[in-house]
Design a protein around this motif. Structure first.
Motif, PDB file in Angstrom:
ATOM      1  N   UNK A  10       0.814  -1.207   0.000  1.00  8.41           N
ATOM      2  CA  UNK A  10       0.000   0.000   0.000  1.00  8.41           C
ATOM      3  C   UNK A  10       0.849   1.260   0.000  1.00  8.41           C
ATOM      4  N   UNK A  11       1.951   1.247   0.761  1.00  4.94           N
ATOM      5  CA  UNK A  11       2.847   2.401   0.812  1.00  4.94           C
ATOM      6  C   UNK A  11       3.475   2.660  -0.552  1.00  4.94           C
ATOM      7  N   UNK A  12       3.940   1.609  -1.205  1.00 11.15           N
ATOM      8  CA  UNK A  12       4.534   1.767  -2.538  1.00 11.15           C
ATOM      9  C   UNK A  12       3.505   2.253  -3.555  1.00 11.15           C
ATOM     10  N   UNK A  13       2.317   1.668  -3.510  1.00  8.18           N
ATOM     11  CA  UNK A  13       1.260   2.103  -4.432  1.00  8.18           C
ATOM     12  C   UNK A  13       0.891   3.558  -4.164  1.00  8.18           C
ATOM     13  N   UNK A  14       0.873   3.946  -2.896  1.00  9.25           N
ATOM     14  CA  UNK A  14       0.514   5.306  -2.525  1.00  9.25           C
ATOM     15  C   UNK A  14       1.570   6.333  -2.866  1.00  9.25           C
ATOM     16  N   UNK A  15       2.790   5.907  -3.132  1.00 18.24           N
ATOM     17  CA  UNK A  15       3.846   6.825  -3.541  1.00 18.24           C
ATOM     18  C   UNK A  15       4.059   6.833  -5.050  1.00 18.24           C
ATOM     19  N   UNK A  16       3.931   5.665  -5.673  1.00 18.63           N
ATOM     20  CA  UNK A  16       4.182   5.549  -7.113  1.00 18.63           C
ATOM     21  C   UNK A  16       3.047   6.172  -7.930  1.00 18.63           C
ATOM     22  N   UNK A  17       1.807   5.905  -7.562  1.00 24.55           N
ATOM     23  CA  UNK A  17       0.679   6.424  -8.331  1.00 24.55           C
ATOM     24  C   UNK A  17       0.678   7.954  -8.394  1.00 24.55           C
ATOM     25  N   UNK A  18       0.844   8.670  -7.272  1.00 22.36           N
ATOM     26  CA  UNK A  18       0.905  10.132  -7.385  1.00 22.36           C
ATOM     27  C   UNK A  18       2.115  10.632  -8.174  1.00 22.36           C
ATOM     28  N   UNK A  19       3.246   9.942  -8.087  1.00 21.49           N
ATOM     29  CA  UNK A  19       4.423  10.373  -8.847  1.00 21.49           C
ATOM     30  C   UNK A  19       4.169  10.256 -10.344  1.00 21.49           C
ATOM     31  N   UNK A  20       3.588   9.156 -10.761  1.00 20.67           N
ATOM     32  CA  UNK A  20       3.270   8.968 -12.178  1.00 20.67           C
ATOM     33  C   UNK A  20       2.178   9.951 -12.601  1.00 20.67           C
ATOM     34  N   UNK A  21       1.165  10.104 -11.756  1.00 24.02           N
ATOM     35  CA  UNK A  21       0.080  11.029 -12.062  1.00 24.02           C
ATOM     36  C   UNK A  21       0.565  12.468 -12.184  1.00 24.02           C
ATOM     37  N   UNK A  22       1.453  12.885 -11.273  1.00 27.58           N
ATOM     38  CA  UNK A  22       2.008  14.234 -11.339  1.00 27.58           C
ATOM     39  C   UNK A  22       2.756  14.445 -12.642  1.00 27.58           C
ATOM     40  N   UNK A  23       3.557  13.467 -13.026  1.00 24.94           N
ATOM     41  CA  UNK A  23       4.325  13.587 -14.271  1.00 24.94           C
ATOM     42  C   UNK A  23       3.401  13.745 -15.479  1.00 24.94           C
ATOM     43  N   UNK A  24       2.378  12.939 -15.541  1.00 28.54           N
ATOM     44  CA  UNK A  24       1.454  13.003 -16.672  1.00 28.54           C
ATOM     45  C   UNK A  24       0.710  14.338 -16.696  1.00 28.54           C
ATOM     46  N   UNK A  25       0.212  14.756 -15.541  1.00 29.89           N
ATOM     47  CA  UNK A  25      -0.552  16.009 -15.471  1.00 29.89           C
ATOM     48  C   UNK A  25       0.343  17.210 -15.781  1.00 29.89           C
ATOM     49  N   UNK A  26       1.499  17.260 -15.153  1.00 28.08           N
ATOM     50  CA  UNK A  26       2.394  18.410 -15.308  1.00 28.08           C
ATOM     51  C   UNK A  26       2.899  18.538 -16.741  1.00 28.08           C
ATOM     52  N   UNK A  27       3.363  17.432 -17.320  1.00 29.83           N
ATOM     53  CA  UNK A  27       3.886  17.508 -18.676  1.00 29.83           C
ATOM     54  C   UNK A  27       2.776  17.618 -19.713  1.00 29.83           C
ATOM     55  N   UNK A  28       1.610  17.111 -19.398  1.00 24.70           N
ATOM     56  CA  UNK A  28       0.462  17.327 -20.280  1.00 24.70           C
ATOM     57  C   UNK A  28       0.093  18.792 -20.337  1.00 24.70           C
TER      58      UNK A  28
END
Length: 100
Positions: A10-28
């Motif tokens: 859960x900790x890994x999922x809770x850190x990886x998902x926002x990191x990937x989401x931030x990258x997609x949103x920011x660069x989009x």
């Protein structure tokens, strides 16, 4: 076999998902700005970064809801722990721009 109902998962999922989401949103958003579809003019400093980070942190609601349906309480605790850490980091990093 890797058990999905544990704190580390859960900790890994809770850190990886926002990191990937931030990258997609920011660069989009950067792509949209490069194509003159949106503009950063008129917004407060670091508006794009702050907003992208908040949306990315909120992405943790998706796996949290899924773990709740599966009754995976340990994974839920990991997601909540990661979310609290990310929110604390957000407040520490961006608090000075919000409170000024």
């Amino acid at each position: 076999m890797f058990q999905r109902n544990n704190l580390l998962f859960g900790l890994l999922a809770g850190l990886v998902l926002p990191a990937v989401g931030f990258s997609i949103i920011y660069f989009g958003y950067s792509i949209l700005e490069d194509n003159s579809i949106v503009s950063e003019r008129g917004f407060s400093p670091f508006f794009r970064e702050r907003t992208s980070a908040v949306i990315a942190i909120c992405l943790n609601l998706l796996p949290l809801n899924q773990f709740m349906k599966q009754r995976a309480t340990q994974s839920m605790r990991g997601i909540v722990l990661a979310t609290v850490m990310l929110v604390a980091a957000w407040v520490i990093y961006f608090g000075k721009y919000i409170l000024s």
